[in-house]
Write an enzyme that holds these catalytic residues in place. Sequence first.
Site, PDB file in Angstrom:
ATOM      1  N   TYR A  56      41.404   9.316 -28.043  1.00  0.00           N
ATOM      2  CA  TYR A  56      41.355   7.859 -27.912  1.00  0.00           C
ATOM      3  C   TYR A  56      42.067   7.177 -29.078  1.00  0.00           C
ATOM      4  O   TYR A  56      42.928   6.312 -28.877  1.00  0.00           O
ATOM      5  CB  TYR A  56      39.903   7.404 -27.823  1.00  0.00           C
ATOM      6  N   ASP A  57      41.724   7.586 -30.306  1.00  0.00           N
ATOM      7  CA  ASP A  57      42.307   6.968 -31.498  1.00  0.00           C
ATOM      8  C   ASP A  57      43.829   7.085 -31.493  1.00  0.00           C
ATOM      9  O   ASP A  57      44.555   6.095 -31.627  1.00  0.00           O
ATOM     10  CB  ASP A  57      41.772   7.625 -32.772  1.00  0.00           C
TER      11      ASP A  57
END
Length: 403
Positions: A238-239
């Site tokens: 996600y990051d």
Amino acid sequence: MFASATRCHLSTAIFTPGSAARIPDAYGAEGSITIDVASELTIGYDTSLRRPQTPLKIEEPCNWLPRRPETLRPEPLSCKISPWDSDLGFGMFDGRRVLVTGGAGFIGSHLCDRLLQSGHEVLCVDNFYSSTRCNVEHLLKHPRFELIRHDVTFPLYVEVDEIYHLACPASPVHYQRDPVQTTKTAVHGSINMLGLAKRTRARILLTSTSEVYGDPEVHPQREDYWGHVNPIGVRACYDEGKRAAETLFFDYWRQHDLTIKVVRLFNTYGPRMHPRDGRVVSNFVMSALRGESLTIYGDGTQTRSFCYVDDLVDGLVRMMGTSHAVTGPVNLGNPGEFTIAELADLVIELTGTASAVERLPLPADDPVRRQPDITLARKVLDWQPTVQLREGLLHTIDYFRSS
């Protein structure tokens, strides 16, 4: 006269002898044609295949290359467009055609509400991986709302004026369930939406995330902070996916002069949150309403900042309305900072339950402090949150209690 594989709205232009025009194709690429005639020629092209070709009526000559009509409105042109063609957004419908990816999600559904209230047509696209149709069920009969089940990792061929690109699992429970698909959604989804924006000359806004700052060493976090992220951790899908999406947006801006907007969202809460999305507000509220213990990971001194969803949506709309020169990134969140232990105590108080608190080890790569610096949002958007945490939690608790 000219056609491509996708539907395009009617466009018309007057060309002077020897002038060249650039015609976008289905993938956002452009080809060039040259008109070499003895006198001015009016060219009309309609690739929608919905009706016979009808050139747009030009009441006064003017020189401009064919492009979407809405991009012409701010310019001081001498041509007048007849109001009978409502397909172009004139006459019967004066709003914008807005695409919201992830529109059936928590934030997306509230954004759809706001856009419809503002008089726009809304095309909501969602694959329901982490969202639910119930969030937009009240909109299904609205004459200016359309719902499409679609995965943004595949191309989408529609005609729009603005794109709010929200599609991506945003809670650890959902984005860690299939991390490869999460990265594909962030990267391939952004490529597809940017290609659509390039072809249609639409404005496009990306909802990035405060997770691009990782476990920050700077506090509060400003937009010029590059972050402290573990690129191979369990949260990296996600990051790093969102960091890659931001890269793509700015490369399209530099390379194709696309009108982009990038916002970084901090913790947001409110009605229509998924009750099992693993986020701290929904976890605490659901546990309290069931009379169960509230689980705090770590010692509870880690901090978060909580922005009510109505405030956040207002920030998104304001950002989309900025000039071409305003690209972001811009932080959107509530600068009020609370410890997780303080949030747990407030939820127990507002729900009127006698739930206990239990503590478990802190998950890997979970940030210790998270607070936005919204100086830029105040300056550029004239925006700041107005809903206090206690008020917003009451609305959220009422929603979960009734549903």
